[in-house]
Motif scaffolding. Structure first.
Motif, PDB file in Angstrom:
ATOM      1  N   SER A 161     -41.127  70.072  19.675  1.00 47.20           N
ATOM      2  CA  SER A 161     -40.781  69.349  20.893  1.00 47.20           C
ATOM      3  C   SER A 161     -40.122  68.012  20.569  1.00 47.20           C
ATOM      4  O   SER A 161     -39.106  67.632  21.177  1.00 47.20           O
ATOM      5  CB  SER A 161     -42.039  69.120  21.740  1.00 47.20           C
ATOM      6  OG  SER A 161     -41.742  68.382  22.911  1.00 47.20           O
ATOM      7  N   GLU A 165     -36.229  66.663  21.370  1.00 50.53           N
ATOM      8  CA  GLU A 165     -35.926  65.394  22.038  1.00 50.53           C
ATOM      9  C   GLU A 165     -34.926  64.577  21.212  1.00 50.53           C
ATOM     10  O   GLU A 165     -34.020  63.943  21.771  1.00 50.53           O
ATOM     11  CB  GLU A 165     -37.210  64.589  22.242  1.00 50.53           C
ATOM     12  CG  GLU A 165     -38.139  65.173  23.300  1.00 50.53           C
ATOM     13  CD  GLU A 165     -39.375  64.314  23.501  1.00 50.53           C
ATOM     14  OE1 GLU A 165     -39.277  63.075  23.309  1.00 50.53           O
ATOM     15  OE2 GLU A 165     -40.434  64.868  23.839  1.00 50.53           O
ATOM     16  N   GLN A 168     -31.590  66.116  21.641  1.00 49.48           N
ATOM     17  CA  GLN A 168     -31.075  65.816  22.976  1.00 49.48           C
ATOM     18  C   GLN A 168     -30.434  64.437  22.993  1.00 49.48           C
ATOM     19  O   GLN A 168     -29.377  64.241  23.617  1.00 49.48           O
ATOM     20  CB  GLN A 168     -32.203  65.889  24.007  1.00 49.48           C
ATOM     21  CG  GLN A 168     -31.765  65.588  25.442  1.00 49.48           C
ATOM     22  CD  GLN A 168     -30.729  66.565  25.951  1.00 49.48           C
ATOM     23  OE1 GLN A 168     -30.774  67.748  25.624  1.00 49.48           O
ATOM     24  NE2 GLN A 168     -29.796  66.070  26.751  1.00 49.48           N
ATOM     25  N   TYR A 169     -31.042  63.485  22.307  1.00 47.69           N
ATOM     26  CA  TYR A 169     -30.480  62.141  22.211  1.00 47.69           C
ATOM     27  C   TYR A 169     -29.115  62.193  21.518  1.00 47.69           C
ATOM     28  O   TYR A 169     -28.145  61.559  21.962  1.00 47.69           O
ATOM     29  CB  TYR A 169     -31.424  61.220  21.447  1.00 47.69           C
ATOM     30  CG  TYR A 169     -30.860  59.857  21.154  1.00 47.69           C
ATOM     31  CD1 TYR A 169     -30.710  58.915  22.165  1.00 47.69           C
ATOM     32  CD2 TYR A 169     -30.481  59.513  19.860  1.00 47.69           C
ATOM     33  CE1 TYR A 169     -30.186  57.659  21.894  1.00 47.69           C
ATOM     34  CE2 TYR A 169     -29.956  58.259  19.579  1.00 47.69           C
ATOM     35  CZ  TYR A 169     -29.808  57.338  20.607  1.00 47.69           C
ATOM     36  OH  TYR A 169     -29.284  56.098  20.335  1.00 47.69           O
TER      37      TYR A 169
END
Length: 221
Positions: A161, A165, A168-169
């Motif tokens: 997870s 993230e 995604q950044y």
């Protein structure tokens, strides 16, 4: 080589050739008529950082080699169907797609698993599997190994997870680059890396040039 070319970072890649005496013993025990009947003379293990790396590595294996699906096993799927804890990973039996003329292609095995699952598997195999028959019937050691597997699986999902993230950044920076919003993007190692990958990453064999040095070194080990 195919992992390196695609800039896939793996902390550990192992290989082993079955010892000759174990090879002869298995040929006899399994009544194999020829060496190519044995699927694990050569074994490779690809250890990934997080769970979401496994489909990427699996896709590369499936596109690079001929996969013998009848002998390959997806432990993730098996455990999910059985609602069990234990060894997780994908075990492929493959052959090369081509080789020297008139050379018989010997099948070999490739295991794909995460770093945490690898750690659990090594400890469990050494401390539990080898001594399983010696434990008293009232011992809770096997159960505690299963509990540990569950705890590490939970951590695997947590790390995965966090990894998503982080990606995604990086994707948000890439989208701004594609939209020409360069003036609002701070110059940083991540933004420079994402710019170079976006600009030149589709050049065959060049993507690996733009990953972080520690990633390249882990691909080469």
């Amino acid at each position: 080589a195919f992992l390196y070319a695609e800039a896939v970072s793996c902390p550990l890649i192992q290989s082993r050739v079955k010892e000759f005496d174990r090879f002869l013993l298995k040929m006899k025990d399994k009544n194999y008529s020829k060496p190519e009947d044995m699927t694990d003379i050569l074994g490779l293990r690809v250890v990934c950082y997080v769970l979401s790396d496994i489909p990427t590595v699996s896709d590369l294996i499936e596109s690079t080699f001929n996969v013998g699906w009848e002998n390959s096993v997806d432990k993730f799927k098996e455990l999910k169907e059985k609602r069990r804890m234990g060894y997780r990973g994908r075990n492929y039996v493959v052959t090369l797609k081509s080789g020297p003329e008139n050379m018989k292609l010997i099948p070999f095995e490739i295991q794909v698993r995460t770093l945490l699952d690898y750690a659990w598997g090594e400890i469990e195999h050494d401390q539990n599997y080898k001594l399983f028959e010696k434990y008293p019937q009232d011992s809770d050691i096997p159960r505690r190994f299963d509990a540990l597997a569950g705890a590490l699986e939970t951590l695997d999902y947590a790390f995965d997870s966090l990894s998503k993230e982080t990606k995604q950044y990086a994707n948000e920076i890439t989208n701004k680059i594609k939209n020409g919003e360069l003036d609002i993007i701070p110059i940083s190692p991540i933004s420079v890396q994402e710019f170079l990958i976006w600009k030149f990453g589709d050049v065959p064999g060049l993507k690996r040039v733009f990953v972080r040095p520690e990633q390249v070194m882990s691909d080469l080990t």
